[in-house]
Design a protein around this motif. Structure first.
Motif, PDB file in Angstrom:
ATOM      1  N   SER A 177      21.985  58.628  39.669  1.00 23.48           N
ATOM      2  CA  SER A 177      21.983  57.181  39.477  1.00 23.48           C
ATOM      3  C   SER A 177      23.322  56.720  38.905  1.00 23.48           C
ATOM      4  O   SER A 177      24.054  57.506  38.292  1.00 23.48           O
ATOM      5  N   ALA A 235      17.445  49.742  43.542  1.00 20.51           N
ATOM      6  CA  ALA A 235      18.249  49.127  42.495  1.00 20.51           C
ATOM      7  C   ALA A 235      17.306  48.452  41.508  1.00 20.51           C
ATOM      8  O   ALA A 235      16.202  48.037  41.874  1.00 20.51           O
ATOM      9  N   THR A 242      21.581  51.534  40.289  1.00 17.73           N
ATOM     10  CA  THR A 242      21.221  51.899  41.650  1.00 17.73           C
ATOM     11  C   THR A 242      21.000  53.409  41.676  1.00 17.73           C
ATOM     12  O   THR A 242      21.573  54.134  40.857  1.00 17.73           O
TER      13      THR A 242
END
Length: 183
Positions: A76, A118, A89
């Motif tokens: 991430s 997201a 995201t």
């Protein structure tokens, strides 16, 4: 501030009530052999059998429901523009245990999903969007409603005569909006 991380979600429950199911099946064409067609939903009838006079036609129609338990793991990227506001995201692998009820049939199996999404978080509360896709071979069970001629006295009916088992390969694609709590 920008952070790169490895996320692990240890509990993810999903319930879905599908409004329709697209079915693909093979049918015989007189000119070119077998081709693939598509049905328009789970309520399509594949046969034109009419019940005899005095005979009741009993079909279970529960629709299509899916319940899953999963964990997720993957990379991430998180941006922290203001004190408690975070925008992230991610891409994750999501191994899932899935159960699907489609009218009178029950499917179960392991589904390896992939997610891309997201989220926007303020302190411990997060709102996000996510796309998921995966495919697996489901194992299925249904009640065999065919008459097997067991109306004769003296014949014993076995459980395998009442329950039909099979496998079905299914692909899943979905989009979801979710609310999560981070601790």
């Amino acid at each position: 501030m920008v952070k790169f991380g490895l996320d692990w979600t240890w509990m993810d429950f999903n319930y879905v009530k599908y409004s329709s199911v697209e079915e693909k099946y093979a049918y015989e064409d007189d000119f070119s052999g077998y081709e693939f067609g598509s049905g328009s939903g789970y309520d399509d009838s594949f046969g034109s059998e009419w019940p005899e006079e005095g005979e009741e036609d009993f079909n279970l129609d529960f629709g299509c429901h899916q319940l899953e338990y999963a964990m997720q793991i993957g990379p991430s990227i998180t941006v922290n523009p203001i004190h408690h506001l975070k925008v992230s995201t991610y891409f994750r692998f999501q191994p899932s245990a899935s159960i699907m009820l489609l009218d009178d049939e029950v499917y179960y199996g392991f589904v390896p999903f992939f997610n891309f999404g997201a989220a926007v978080a303020w302190k411990a509360i997060s709102i996000g969007v996510e796309g998921r896709w995966g495919s697996t071979k489901y194992h299925g069970v249904s009640v065999d409603d065919e008459d097997d001629g067991y109306y004769y006295e003296g014949e014993d009916m076995e459980v395998s005569d009442l329950v039909d088992t099979f496998t079905q390969r299914m692909r899943t694609k979905s989009f979801r909006v979710y609310l999560s709590f981070r601790f």
